[in-house]
Design an enzyme around this catalytic site. Structure first.
Site, PDB file in Angstrom:
ATOM      1  N   LYS A  61       0.786  -1.230   0.000  1.00 20.47           N
ATOM      2  CA  LYS A  61       0.000   0.000   0.000  1.00 20.47           C
ATOM      3  C   LYS A  61       0.823   1.287   0.000  1.00 20.47           C
ATOM      4  CE  LYS A  61      -4.436  -1.431   0.433  1.00 20.47           C
ATOM      5  NZ  LYS A  61      -5.576  -0.907  -0.343  1.00 20.47           N
ATOM      6  N   SER A  86      -8.608   0.792   8.532  1.00 20.64           N
ATOM      7  CA  SER A  86      -8.147   0.094   9.725  1.00 20.64           C
ATOM      8  C   SER A  86      -7.054  -0.891   9.338  1.00 20.64           C
ATOM      9  CB  SER A  86      -9.304  -0.664  10.373  1.00 20.64           C
ATOM     10  OG  SER A  86      -9.856  -1.573   9.445  1.00 20.64           O
ATOM     11  N   GLU A 212     -10.468 -13.491  -5.499  1.00 19.03           N
ATOM     12  CA  GLU A 212     -11.232 -13.006  -4.350  1.00 19.03           C
ATOM     13  C   GLU A 212     -11.584 -14.157  -3.412  1.00 19.03           C
ATOM     14  OE1 GLU A 212     -14.142  -9.312  -4.985  1.00 19.03           O
ATOM     15  OE2 GLU A 212     -14.734 -11.102  -6.099  1.00 19.03           O
ATOM     16  N   GLY A 216     -16.643 -12.991  -0.392  1.00 19.52           N
ATOM     17  CA  GLY A 216     -16.660 -11.585  -0.820  1.00 19.52           C
ATOM     18  C   GLY A 216     -16.421 -11.502  -2.310  1.00 19.52           C
ATOM     19  N   ASP A 218     -17.844  -9.997  -4.775  1.00 18.31           N
ATOM     20  CA  ASP A 218     -18.493  -8.891  -5.495  1.00 18.31           C
ATOM     21  C   ASP A 218     -17.781  -8.560  -6.802  1.00 18.31           C
ATOM     22  OD1 ASP A 218     -16.676  -7.855  -3.176  1.00 18.31           O
ATOM     23  OD2 ASP A 218     -16.606  -6.278  -4.688  1.00 18.31           O
ATOM     24  N   SER A 312       0.535  -9.895  -1.386  1.00 19.18           N
ATOM     25  CA  SER A 312       0.279  -8.475  -1.159  1.00 19.18           C
ATOM     26  C   SER A 312       0.792  -7.942   0.173  1.00 19.18           C
ATOM     27  CB  SER A 312      -1.222  -8.200  -1.270  1.00 19.18           C
ATOM     28  OG  SER A 312      -1.923  -9.011  -0.345  1.00 19.18           O
TER      29      SER A 312
END
Lengths: 332, 332
Positions: A61, A86, A212, A216, A218, A312
């Site tokens: 990130k 968070s 995914e 989850g 989506d 990641s």
């Protein structure tokens, strides 16, 4: 593969990724690519793991956060930045702010783990706690941004964030040469779309696959239907992929640049995570094991291919990981 | 520093280490050197971790085992090799045997963890289990060696094993350049003496320090007294350093080439191990964290120096590690 017209003015191009790579050259680690004979034999592929668990702050990130703050005008830098998270984005913006000499404010739930609050505060950021039962982080973040004149750096739906995350894929291809397939975990789609753009440049024939957690899914359903789907608060151990939907910017980019989306069960995810820890001796967080889990669970077939897998991050409470491992039988 | 006359014909010289490095060049991994800002700040030093937890079989032992088998005459290779070990040396000899096309027999306690028995068998070795209550591994190993005409490759007290382990230090200095100090964990002293010989060559002024668990401080007391001391079955989590005494070959080499020996408590060891996992995202076994523990517990002062630390291996049952971590409070 989903098809979509290449937009006339894409919000993120490979030139943006390359420019981000230049900005990050002396800032982020060029994380190592690791291989495992055990994994290769099990999945019948030559797998290259891009280890962003070794990145500063323990996750990719920082790349997007730093790249976004770098491009703010001087007066915006003077006023400071804000974000809500968070997770790994919080620490990324906190450190990116410090590196740029820009004040960073992070909206975090008041019940966030103390270790995450401490780590974020340790980078010099101001933490604004909120009660998730009475307000949303988006509302509070937006209010504070307006009141204080802060620039909001969202966790994924921002061109400069996406371009920064794309440097993960850019580096991987520089390190490995051409790959036949690339597996990237998907939360809000910033890492996935950025890496897909890098893959298109380095290896136009590379099959880019987003992964995914099944609970989850989506983005997977959005990808296959072409319509944005939402899953609120999915029940998955992959906390980095609990994002409820793709963004206004990432969804079209995923449709344009990604070839397929698959899902893996939490059981498969924990098993893959355990294998990476036990055999490769690396600490990987649940979300970071999504790509490996797709291969090991046969959601993606190896077929003797050269396959890149983005790991990641590695930010997981060791006690929590032990509990996850305890929940399964790894005797064989 | 203990003093000792340089022997006229040392059983292991730097030339032996360099020759071992040539033999291993296409066989073992050139493991990475990792750094941690967190560790550097805590110990006031520039620490370079040589990560043999990423070595094939998960530990440095393959180096010595391969180097020893490589130098056997053809008829000895034809007959095969044998060793006794319930730890990393077992898998090392099993894999080294396979790589050389030499049959390997491993004497292991019948109550060894199934995962270790399976891993060793997985490399194609024959396992001879024994009841540790009724016989010793040395007796059984020696008997089998004589009966079957096998060559015994001991875990540390052998010149070719020591020279092979010394390639860890050799690589580290090639990767980092000069170091002011080098910390190496010590069980039987093969890794320590081999690395000390390499250090003498690359950086004559480098302070070489061996690190033992406090409960198994035989080598430390032997070093400081000049007389061989023994600790049978020491009660320490550092299973790779439970060796009861230095060897006939390693003891004089340690006296000659090592500058100091220190010990760390098991509590300090588990804390150091936890830090390496949590912050550096690497899986390290207890013995592999001895060097880091010496720095973090201030048994060795950082003093702003460039310090190399050998991380010897990463073979630890993840459940066992979780239990160790549970036993301490890591809140701060």
């Amino acid at each position: 593969m989903a098809t979509a017209e290449s937009s006339e003015a894409s919000p993120v191009t490979y030139a943006d990724v390359a420019a981000a790579a230049d900005r990050l050259a002396d800032v982020t680690h060029r994380t190592p690519v690791m291989t495992s004979r055990t994994v290769n034999e099990r999945v019948n592929a030559e797998v290259s793991f891009k280890c962003e668990n070794f990145q500063k702050t323990g996750a990719f990130k920082l790349r997007g956060g730093y790249n976004a703050i770098a491009q703010l005008p001087p007066d915006a830098k003077e006023r400071g930045v804000i974000t809500y998270s968070s997770g790994n984005h919080a620490q990324a913006i906190a450190l990116a702010g410090r590196l740029h000499g820009v004040d960073a404010t992070i909206v975090m739930p008041e019940n966030a783990p103390q270790v995450k609050l401490d780590a974020t505060r340790g980078y010099g950021a101001e933490i604004v706690p909120y009660d998730p039962d009475t307000t949303t982080r988006e509302t509070l973040g937006q209010t504070l941004a307006e009141e204080r004149g802060l620039t909001l750096i969202p966790p994924y739906d921002h061109p400069d964030v996406i371009a920064g995350q794309g440097t993960v894929g850019d580096e991987l291809f520089e390190q490995t040469g051409p790959l036949d397939a690339l597996l990237v975990c998907c939360g809000g789609g910033g890492l996935l779309s950025g890496c897909a753009i890098a893959a298109r440049h380095h290896a136009p024939d590379c099959t880019v696959i987003g992964v995914e957690p099944a609970a989850g899914d989506d983005a997977t359903r959005s990808f296959h239907s072409g319509e944005l789907k939402t899953v609120e608060n999915p029940d998955t151990v992959a906390d980095g992929a609990r994002t409820p939907y793709l963004g206004d910017i990432t969804f079209p980019l995923v449709l344009e640049h990604v070839d397929d989306m698959v899902t893996v069960s939490d059981d498969a995810l924990v098993r893959a995570m355990h294998l990476l820890w036990e055999r490769m001796k690396i600490v990987v967080e649940p979300t970071g094991a999504l790509g490996a889990a797709a291969l090991l669970s046969r959601a993606v077939q190896g077929q003797g291919r050269r396959i890149g897998v983005v790991v990641s991050g590695g930010n997981v409470d060791l006690g929590r990981a032990a509990t996850l491992f305890d929940s399964q039988d790894f005797a064989s």
